[in-house]
Enzyme design. Structure first.
Site, PDB file in Angstrom:
ATOM      1  N   ASP A 477       0.859  -1.085  -0.098  1.00 58.22           N
ATOM      2  CA  ASP A 477      -0.054  -0.040   0.157  1.00 58.22           C
ATOM      3  C   ASP A 477       0.819   1.193  -0.201  1.00 58.22           C
ATOM      4  O   ASP A 477       2.170   1.272   0.465  1.00 58.22           O
ATOM      5  CB  ASP A 477      -0.846  -0.125   1.168  1.00 58.22           C
ATOM      6  N   ASP A 547     -10.801   2.292  -3.281  1.00 63.17           N
ATOM      7  CA  ASP A 547     -11.279   1.849  -1.866  1.00 63.17           C
ATOM      8  C   ASP A 547     -12.912   1.917  -1.937  1.00 63.17           C
ATOM      9  O   ASP A 547     -13.476   1.698  -0.931  1.00 63.17           O
ATOM     10  CB  ASP A 547     -10.988   2.996  -0.784  1.00 63.17           C
TER      11      ASP A 547
END
Ligand code: DGJ
Length: 734
Positions: A477, A547
């Site tokens: 990430d 997301d």
């Protein structure tokens, strides 16, 4: 011949199955662009250069040299000599003068495709690719610029990069080194780009091209949520099936600029490369600088053909992971299920329940290390928090494996929290400008990955974790943009190198990871989809798309993403309702059908699902196994678009042998009093017979008349429709 050189005319032709790209040397040595489009059957095309056109020919009229340069279609335009359109190259010498005159010197043709040092790039064998290097020199600076083109013989794609070498005795400062430039005459072009925000990545935008400059860019240190390193010029009549498309995509994950410029003479210049803002590279004598790769695709058969060319190129010549053509494990990620609030018991419960329903891997997301229980600490302290995970990582992984599941883990290796042991020990490891406060974002700083000792130390911590247990997957990430750009280790005249050196550090770490752990499935991610780009695909076969896991929001995100990138690399999960990002309720079935257009998985607390929902998970995991290969390896066709109509969305994948297809349809907004509707399929064999919903049709009728969409009732309703050969079980041969 993929590369054809007409020595007499000084013309170079790059031929793919259906396209030709042509370059010529004008009389006074500049390299000019001649043609890009449908394949030509001759190299006798020098007349297209229009050297005789007004305004002026430099050899014959020195008085008007710069007017000449300002209208000539240039192959690699430079700053300082009179071409006032956007330049591709700008160099400053030690005396501070900014100009160059790159004149043709020589060329070479190589079989295959050389790699680009330290950078991601497409690859191919000697049989699949041919490379043309054209060398130009500036004699005053003693600078050599190699324009590199690789032709893919089976695909309508040409890749480009640029390698600059300083043959002189003095250093120079490179202020701009774009990777590609394409000059053409305007044909009423429109420009397509992918734009958005966090949770709204890569929405398609199409707009007319007017005079002046239209720019798509990022100088956030990442390819970004907001703009995307892809640009296409299309003729105004372009649809999915028809019209001309000139597309460029940058194989790079940092700052970029893509720009279309329409000039006073109605010529259009499309450029792409590292964004010049914040970039200066000091090139010492004897040294090289390599600019990242641009992929160019031309299609005369609309956007659909462009898309399928990119998909084939990236599946066969960019992604290297052994997982590329393998069925990916269906994963369940605990982020939306627990956020930071989990322990080993919770994770094992999720794994136990998930394994009963056909899910194959548990991914432990953020919050397992240091003393992290919210997003404001511990990045950089890559040691397991044994208060949270009692018994440690090895124990947890073994317990998860006992349920029959594999185990994956989350890292954010590029970051350092102010509240971390690492920062206490090495405050100088954060990117910073001495004396200035360091901007925080999500309560974190960015590590200075231009420093080898920082790269080594963070890599070592990751390596230790990965060696401590049986870990099959890593989610890498990256949750903030770069600011206060300064490295305490770089000298003043090299601070402009930091953005690019940072990217080289990231690439180095990922390269080490995939080499040392060749069976690891790596998924890149950046606060959702801020680094969904071809550079990342070189290291990881899948990237988290966004997301935003809401099925309806995902339609636009996945349409834009699939315009360029294969479905096999789009991270997509089923989550709970109301959706955490938009609060919308959608049917469980639709969440599954939409997530199945990517690398399928779940992101919810499976222990809290109802029995009915669990039954649907069983059904979905079985469907994924049935369709995975078809979706991941097949040809992608867009049938209709929610982003265009606001009503429905539909796409299909067809196996390469055209025996089998899957249509996915979503009725976003129900329509009252609507007549039944027929949806025309694409990509089938007209004369072949196909079975749909138990009835037999020819490909011809399915593509020209279509299949019936039974109902327009029920917002967010969806269905999957299988199209297969009447006899026997379909086999997707990829
Ligand atoms: C951003 C990612 O996109 C999410 O999936 C999750 O991993 C969080 N970061 C964790 O901090």
């Amino acid at each position: 011949m993929p590369v054809n050189v007409n020595e007499k005319e000084k013309v170079f032709l790059l031929n793919t199955p259906k396209t030709t790209y042509a370059i010529g040397v004008v009389d006074d040595g500049f390299l000019a662009h001649i043609y890009y489009g449908k394949r030509l059957n001759t190299s006798d095309i020098r007349y297209l250069l229009k050297e005789e056109d007004p305004p002026y020919i430099p050899e014959k009229n020195k008085r008007e040299e710069n007017a000449f340069l300002d209208q000539l279609p240039m192959e690699y335009p430079e700053t300082g000599m009179g071409d006032y359109r956007e330049s591709a190259f700008c160099v400053r010498n030690m005396e501070g003068f900014r100009a160059s005159e790159l004149k043709y010197d020589r060329y070479e043709i190589l079989k295959g495709k050389p790699g680009l040092e330290g950078l991601p790039a497409t690859w191919g064998s000697d049989e699949e690719c041919t490379t043309l290097n054209i060398f130009c020199v500036d004699t005053l600076l003693d600078l050599e610029v190699c324009l590199r083109y690789t032709v893919f013989e089976q695909l309508d794609a040409v890749t480009r990069s640029v390698i600059v070498k300083n043959n002189g005795h003095q250093s120079v400062y490179l202020e701009k080194v774009f990777s590609a430039c394409l000059d053409m005459e305007d044909r009423d072009f429109e420009m397509i780009g992918l734009f958005g925000s966090w949770a709204r990545e890569r929405h398609l935008q199409r707009r007319p091209l007017g005079y002046g400059r239209q720019n798509i860019s990022s100088f956030k240190g990442e390819s970004s949520h907001q703009e995307h390193p892809f640009a296409a010029l299309v003729t105004s009549d372009t649809t999915q099936e028809a019209g001309e498309v000139y597309a460029m995509n940058f194989v790079y994950s940092g700052n970029f600029m893509a720009q279309a410029e329409k000039s006073q003479f109605d010529s259009v210049r499309l450029t792409m490369g590292i964004h010049p803002e914040g970039f200066t590279w000091k090139l010492d004598p004897g040294k090289y600088f390599t600019a990242p790769e641009v992929v160019m695709v031309y299609s005369s058969e609309g956007l659909g053909k462009m898309t399928r060319t990119f998909h084939d190129l990236y599946r066969d010549h960019l992604i290297r992971s052994p997982y590329l053509h393998r069925e990916r494990p269906i994963l369940i990620n605990n982020w939306e299920a627990t956020y930071f609030d989990f322990d080993e018991k919770k994770l094992i419960d999720i794994a136990r329940e998930a394994s009963q329903l056909g899910i194959e891997m548990l991914v432990m997301d953020d919050g397992w290390f240091g003393h992290r229980s919210s997003d404001d600490s511990s990045l950089g302290d890559w040691q397991v928090n044994e208060e949270k995970l009692k018994g440690g990582l090895h124990h947890l992984v073994e317990e998860v494996k006992k349920t029959g599941m594999k185990f994956g883990i989350w890292f954010e290796p590029e970051m350092i929290s102010p509240d971390s042991d690492l920062f206490k020990k090495h405050p100088d490891w954060a990117i910073q400008i001495p004396g200035r406060h360091i901007t925080q974002s999500r309560a974190q700083y960015v590590l200075d990955l231009s420093r080898q000792e920082v790269v080594d130390a963070v890599y070592k911590m990751m390596e230790n974790v990965l060696k401590s247990a049986d870990i099959s997957y890593v989610k890498w990430d990256m949750n903030r943009q770069l600011t206060t750009m300064g490295s305490v280790c770089l000298p003043p005249d090299r601070q402009g190198e930091l953005f690019h050196r940072y990217m080289l550090g990231v690439y180095q770490m990922q390269e080490r990871l995939v080499r040392e752990f060749p069976d690891l499935l790596l998924e890149n991610c950046s606060g959702g989809g801020a680094r969904f780009d071809p550079g990342m695909l070189y290291y990881s076969p899948q990237i988290w798309c966004s997301d935003d896991t809401d099925a309806i929001e995902r339609l636009k995100i996945q349409e834009g993403t699939a315009l360029v990138y294969p479905l096999s690399c789009m991270g997509a999960h089923v989550s709970v309702c109301p959706n955490h990002t938009v609060g919308r309720n959608t049917p469980f079935e639709t969440r599954g059908n939409v997530a199945m257009a990517g690398t399928f998985g779940y992101e919810l607390d499976i222990t809290k699902l109802s029995e009915e929902e669990k039954e649907m998970v069983r059904h979905q995991t079985a469907s994924y196994h049935r369709y995975h290969k078809l979706i991941a390896e097949g040809d992608y066709y867009r049938l209709c678009s929610f982003s265009e109509t606001g009503e429905e969305d539909c796409w299909m994948t067809v196996s390469k042998d055209k025996c089998w297809a899957l249509v996915s349809y979503v009725c976003v907004l129900a329509k009252p009093n609507a007549k039944s509707r027929f949806l025309r399929l694409k990509g089938l064999e007209p004369d072949r017979k196909y079975e749909v919903r138990g009835k037999i049709y020819t490909g011809n009728i399915l593509m020209n008349a279509g299949i019936k969409i039974e109902s327009r009732q029920g917002d967010f309703r969806s269905e999957q429709i299988e199209i297969n050969e009447p006899d026997g079980e379909p086999v997707c041969d990829g």
